[in-house]
Scaffold this active site. Structure first.
Site, mmCIF file in Angstrom:
data_model
loop_
_atom_site.group_PDB
_atom_site.id
_atom_site.type_symbol
_atom_site.label_atom_id
_atom_site.label_comp_id
_atom_site.label_asym_id
_atom_site.label_seq_id
_atom_site.Cartn_x
_atom_site.Cartn_y
_atom_site.Cartn_z
ATOM 1 N N TYR A 142 -7.981 6.034 11.036
ATOM 2 C CA TYR A 142 -8.484 7.093 11.422
ATOM 3 C C TYR A 142 -9.941 7.110 12.143
ATOM 4 O O TYR A 142 -10.219 7.996 12.713
ATOM 5 C CB TYR A 142 -8.773 8.186 10.465
ATOM 6 C CG TYR A 142 -7.376 8.884 9.561
ATOM 7 C CD1 TYR A 142 -6.105 8.425 10.201
ATOM 8 C CD2 TYR A 142 -7.378 9.455 8.732
ATOM 9 C CE1 TYR A 142 -4.967 8.748 9.835
ATOM 10 C CE2 TYR A 142 -6.111 9.949 8.051
ATOM 11 C CZ TYR A 142 -4.753 9.729 8.754
ATOM 12 O OH TYR A 142 -3.637 10.133 8.027
ATOM 13 N N LYS A 193 1.179 -2.355 3.092
ATOM 14 C CA LYS A 193 2.346 -2.748 4.071
ATOM 15 C C LYS A 193 2.139 -4.151 4.544
ATOM 16 O O LYS A 193 2.149 -4.658 5.521
ATOM 17 C CB LYS A 193 2.288 -1.878 5.112
ATOM 18 C CG LYS A 193 3.677 -1.847 6.068
ATOM 19 C CD LYS A 193 5.064 -1.388 5.541
ATOM 20 C CE LYS A 193 5.975 -1.611 6.232
ATOM 21 N NZ LYS A 193 7.304 -1.412 5.483
ATOM 22 N N ASP A 225 6.501 2.115 1.411
ATOM 23 C CA ASP A 225 7.801 2.619 1.454
ATOM 24 C C ASP A 225 8.224 2.715 0.309
ATOM 25 O O ASP A 225 9.017 3.862 -0.076
ATOM 26 C CB ASP A 225 8.728 2.258 2.464
ATOM 27 C CG ASP A 225 8.435 0.413 2.587
ATOM 28 O OD1 ASP A 225 7.586 0.085 1.810
ATOM 29 O OD2 ASP A 225 9.257 -0.108 3.327
ATOM 30 N N ASP A 249 -3.588 9.356 2.596
ATOM 31 C CA ASP A 249 -3.319 10.804 2.914
ATOM 32 C C ASP A 249 -2.117 11.338 2.853
ATOM 33 O O ASP A 249 -1.811 12.618 2.099
ATOM 34 C CB ASP A 249 -3.589 10.765 4.512
ATOM 35 C CG ASP A 249 -3.767 12.210 5.186
ATOM 36 O OD1 ASP A 249 -3.752 13.115 4.291
ATOM 37 O OD2 ASP A 249 -3.939 12.336 6.341
ATOM 38 N N ASP A 253 -0.550 13.792 -0.744
ATOM 39 C CA ASP A 253 0.135 15.112 -0.496
ATOM 40 C C ASP A 253 1.514 15.022 -1.109
ATOM 41 O O ASP A 253 1.856 16.034 -1.662
ATOM 42 C CB ASP A 253 0.075 15.223 1.322
ATOM 43 C CG ASP A 253 -1.104 16.365 1.485
ATOM 44 O OD1 ASP A 253 -1.946 16.267 0.842
ATOM 45 O OD2 ASP A 253 -0.745 16.844 2.645
#
Ligand code: NAD
Length: 362
Positions: A142, A193, A225, A249, A253
């Site tokens: 980001y 990852k 994943d 992020d 959620d």
């Protein structure tokens, strides 16, 4: 007795309704424990734009710098949706995070026993879920450079974002995560990852190195994943999770649905001298002004403030116990309403929690 200065930034929409209720609960803590809270209010978000043209006026930033902790509501709403980028309400929160170097975002997701059926997942899956997601908040994809869109000679376009982390950035969030895990059930899952991204390989290396200073915390590494699947298939396997900005992020959620409603979820952003505490939810324009917002996320955020900024863990425990008791007695706001329960508005719910809290001290 100690005096703690708390910056209060309610922001917009239901932020202005739930933050005063959290202050009411902190008022009970002050009365019963003998500490003094000095609450000073500042403008942020749309309210600040309307009053000053700036989503984070200098006075609010100064107030935050000079306080022991910040209690934040939420910012934004349709009124400011068409404002230019720099004058949008969320710029106020993003700038505050950056200025205060709030690099670690803590989001607990707990399935309260009496709200198990409010979750869209099966009872057998969510029951007893109690986890904490720690998301790196100021680095990664980001914020990485280069970023941007360029026009190509053939008229097509090319866009770039960069995922970048230094070992220092990884180490400091890892240390926060190990410290938090140590106060919980001493298990930390680091999510990355690393089978594809070199950034993740460095992440894994640094987290493993930090783990040598925390022999009492059990560390495991998991691919993002796999974690996304496990969170909804076997959420009880997790205690504390730490991960980089983008993965955090999304995963935080996903974890939110385990708790049943946005109105139940608190958060903390730690890093520099002053930490910020806020409900996870936004300004909820669809219910703002109706007096029906759930104040529990804001009240639990105040409990996190006591625990993490003021070393008042026993008082934080009492607030959480008071919330549980009120829910156990069958009181609900509209977002968590179930058959056979008693429906309350924002103020009534907080009044009951404040009353239970007072009783827990006596
Ligand atoms: P939202 O969290 O405001 O609302 C999503 C849904 O959850 C709505 O139906 C709302 O009524 C419900 N809800 C949220 N909190 C609740 C509570 N305490 N009690 C009962 N119901 C609750 O998310 P959104 O609708 O996507 O965003 C609305 C505005 O809030 C937007 O302007 C957005 O940019 C802003 N926002 C701000 C923050 C922040 O300040 N940190 C976070 C998220 C969204």
């Amino acid at each position: 007795m100690a005096t703690h200065k708390i910056a209060v930034l309610p922001g917009d929409g239901i932020g202005q309704e739930v933050v005063p209720e959290a202050l009411k609960v902190l008022g009970v803590v002050a009365k019963e424990s003998g500490v003094t809270f000095e609450f000073e209010e500042g403008l942020v978000g749309g309210a600040a734009i309307d009053a000053t043209g700036d989503p984070l006026p200098d006075a609010s930033l100064e107030l935050c710098y000079s306080s022991d902790a910040i209690l934040f509501g939420a910012v934004g709403g349709p009124r400011w949706d068409d404002a230019p980028h720099e004058r949008r309400p969320e710029r106020g929160l993003l700038r505050l995070r950056k200025e205060l170097d709030l690099f670690a975002n803590l989001r607990p997701a707990r399935c309260f026993p009496m709200l198990v059926d409010a979750s869209p997942l099966k009872r057998s899956v969510v029951e007893a879920t109690d986890l904490m997601v720690i998301r790196e908040l100021t680095g990664g994809l980001y914020f990485g450079e280069p970023r941007g869109v360029e026009k190509m000679a053939d008229g097509s376009a090319r866009a770039v974002n960069t995922m970048v982390y230094t070992s220092r950035e990884i180490e400091r969030v890892a240390r926060v995560a190990f410290d938090v895990a140590r106060k919980r059930r001493r298990r930390l899952t680091s999510v990355d990852k690393s089978n594809v991204l070199v950034v993740s390989q460095l992440w894994r290396e640094v987290v493993t190195a930090v783990s040598r200073d925390y022999a009492d915390v059990q560390l495991e590494h998991m691919l993002v994943d796999n974690c996304a699947m496990a969170l909804v298939a076997r959420p009880t396997q997790f205690d504390t999770i730490v991960t980089e900005n983008t993965f955090g992020d999304i995963l935080s959620d996903e974890a939110a649905i385990l708790a049943g409603s946005m109105g139940m979820l608190p958060s903390a952003s730690l890093g520099g001298k002053t930490a910020l505490y806020e409900p996870v939810h936004g300004t909820a324009p669809d219910i703002a002004g109706k007096g029906i917002a759930n104040p529990i996320a804001a009240i639990l955020s105040a409990a996190m403030l006591l625990r993490h900024s003021l070393s008042m863990a026993p008082d934080a425990d009492k607030i959480e116990a008071a919330v549980l008791r009120v829910l156990e007695k069958g009181y609900r706001t509209a977002d968590i309403r179930q058959e056979g329960t008693t429906l309350l508005g924002t103020v009534q719910m907080a009044d009951l929690i404040a009353r239970e809290l007072g009783a827990l001290y006596s």
